[in-house]
Scaffold this motif. Structure first.
Motif, PDB file in Angstrom:
ATOM      1  N   VAL A  15       0.910  -1.077  -0.143  1.00  0.00           N
ATOM      2  CA  VAL A  15       0.043  -0.329  -0.171  1.00  0.00           C
ATOM      3  C   VAL A  15       0.971   1.346   0.361  1.00  0.00           C
ATOM      4  O   VAL A  15       1.408   1.361   1.010  1.00  0.00           O
ATOM      5  CB  VAL A  15      -0.593  -0.008   1.096  1.00  0.00           C
ATOM      6  N   ALA A  17      -0.521   4.629  -0.341  1.00  0.00           N
ATOM      7  CA  ALA A  17      -1.026   5.652  -0.216  1.00  0.00           C
ATOM      8  C   ALA A  17      -1.714   5.415   0.896  1.00  0.00           C
ATOM      9  O   ALA A  17      -2.625   4.295   1.307  1.00  0.00           O
ATOM     10  CB  ALA A  17      -1.776   6.718  -0.675  1.00  0.00           C
ATOM     11  N   GLY A  18      -2.865   6.178   1.877  1.00  0.00           N
ATOM     12  CA  GLY A  18      -3.823   6.413   3.052  1.00  0.00           C
ATOM     13  C   GLY A  18      -3.152   5.820   4.364  1.00  0.00           C
ATOM     14  O   GLY A  18      -2.124   6.074   4.493  1.00  0.00           O
ATOM     15  N   LYS A  21      -0.305   2.641   4.778  1.00  0.00           N
ATOM     16  CA  LYS A  21       0.117   2.678   3.346  1.00  0.00           C
ATOM     17  C   LYS A  21       1.664   2.237   4.624  1.00  0.00           C
ATOM     18  O   LYS A  21       1.753   2.660   5.874  1.00  0.00           O
ATOM     19  CB  LYS A  21       0.675   4.054   4.169  1.00  0.00           C
ATOM     20  N   LYS A  36     -11.375  -1.446  -7.735  1.00  0.00           N
ATOM     21  CA  LYS A  36     -10.653  -1.629  -6.200  1.00  0.00           C
ATOM     22  C   LYS A  36     -10.724  -3.152  -6.150  1.00  0.00           C
ATOM     23  O   LYS A  36     -10.667  -3.995  -7.381  1.00  0.00           O
ATOM     24  CB  LYS A  36     -12.114  -1.180  -5.449  1.00  0.00           C
ATOM     25  N   ASN A  43      -7.040  -2.121   5.457  1.00  0.00           N
ATOM     26  CA  ASN A  43      -8.790  -1.848   5.257  1.00  0.00           C
ATOM     27  C   ASN A  43      -9.723  -2.193   6.075  1.00  0.00           C
ATOM     28  O   ASN A  43     -10.624  -2.625   5.655  1.00  0.00           O
ATOM     29  CB  ASN A  43      -8.558  -1.140   3.833  1.00  0.00           C
ATOM     30  N   ILE A  67     -10.246  -1.769  -1.361  1.00  0.00           N
ATOM     31  CA  ILE A  67      -8.772  -1.001  -1.461  1.00  0.00           C
ATOM     32  C   ILE A  67      -8.863   0.094  -2.883  1.00  0.00           C
ATOM     33  O   ILE A  67      -8.429  -0.976  -3.307  1.00  0.00           O
ATOM     34  CB  ILE A  67      -7.937  -0.752  -0.656  1.00  0.00           C
ATOM     35  N   HIS A  68      -8.852   1.640  -3.259  1.00  0.00           N
ATOM     36  CA  HIS A  68      -8.494   2.178  -4.513  1.00  0.00           C
ATOM     37  C   HIS A  68      -7.783   0.744  -5.203  1.00  0.00           C
ATOM     38  O   HIS A  68      -5.764   1.562  -4.481  1.00  0.00           O
ATOM     39  CB  HIS A  68      -8.642   3.450  -4.360  1.00  0.00           C
ATOM     40  N   SER A  70      -5.372   2.771  -7.461  1.00  0.00           N
ATOM     41  CA  SER A  70      -4.213   3.409  -7.432  1.00  0.00           C
ATOM     42  C   SER A  70      -3.115   3.696  -6.923  1.00  0.00           C
ATOM     43  O   SER A  70      -2.321   4.166  -5.994  1.00  0.00           O
ATOM     44  CB  SER A  70      -4.877   5.062  -7.788  1.00  0.00           C
ATOM     45  N   ASN A  71      -3.860   3.122  -4.793  1.00  0.00           N
ATOM     46  CA  ASN A  71      -3.283   3.463  -3.875  1.00  0.00           C
ATOM     47  C   ASN A  71      -1.931   1.997  -3.503  1.00  0.00           C
ATOM     48  O   ASN A  71      -1.651   1.733  -2.338  1.00  0.00           O
ATOM     49  CB  ASN A  71      -4.017   3.094  -2.453  1.00  0.00           C
TER      50      ASN A  71
END
Length: 107
Positions: A15, A17-18, A21, A36, A43, A67-68, A70-71
């Motif tokens: 991960v 971001a978020g 991380k 996702k 998460n 979780i998306h 992009s992360n």
């Protein structure tokens, strides 16, 4: 038309971001419609459930939420660091994914 995703079920991801991380885990499921993914141990949410066959008492169950994508980044098989993914033809003429950092093939 849905986009081609760089993450598949069973991949080891990190991960980037978020709130989670730096955590890493295995992709359990990819939801292409919303872009996702559900990653093992990342998460986590508490879900209130009614009694059913799996949980006869019911109550509060902790489970992974999507979780998306992009992360998330794939984990390099050689170094264990986040890496981008490329696609190339191997010697048998089959399209394989490889790590851009180390050039190692991703299975």
């Amino acid at each position: 038309m849905q986009t081609k995703l760089h993450i598949k079920k069973g991949d080891s991801v990190i991960v980037i971001a978020g709130n989670y991380k730096g955590r890493e885990g295995k992709v359990l499921e990819v939801i292409r419609a919303t872009e996702k993914a559900i990653v093992e141990g990342v998460n986590m949410v508490k879900k209130h459930t009614k009694p059913n066959a799996a949980h006869p008492q019911g109550g509060i169950v902790e489970k992974e939420a999507p979780i998306h994508i992009s992360n998330l980044m794939n984990k390099d098989p050689k170094t264990g660091k986040p890496t981008r993914i490329g696609r190339k033809l191997d010697d048998k003429g089959k399209l394989v994914r490889y790590s851009k950092k180390s050039g190692e093939e991703i299975k």
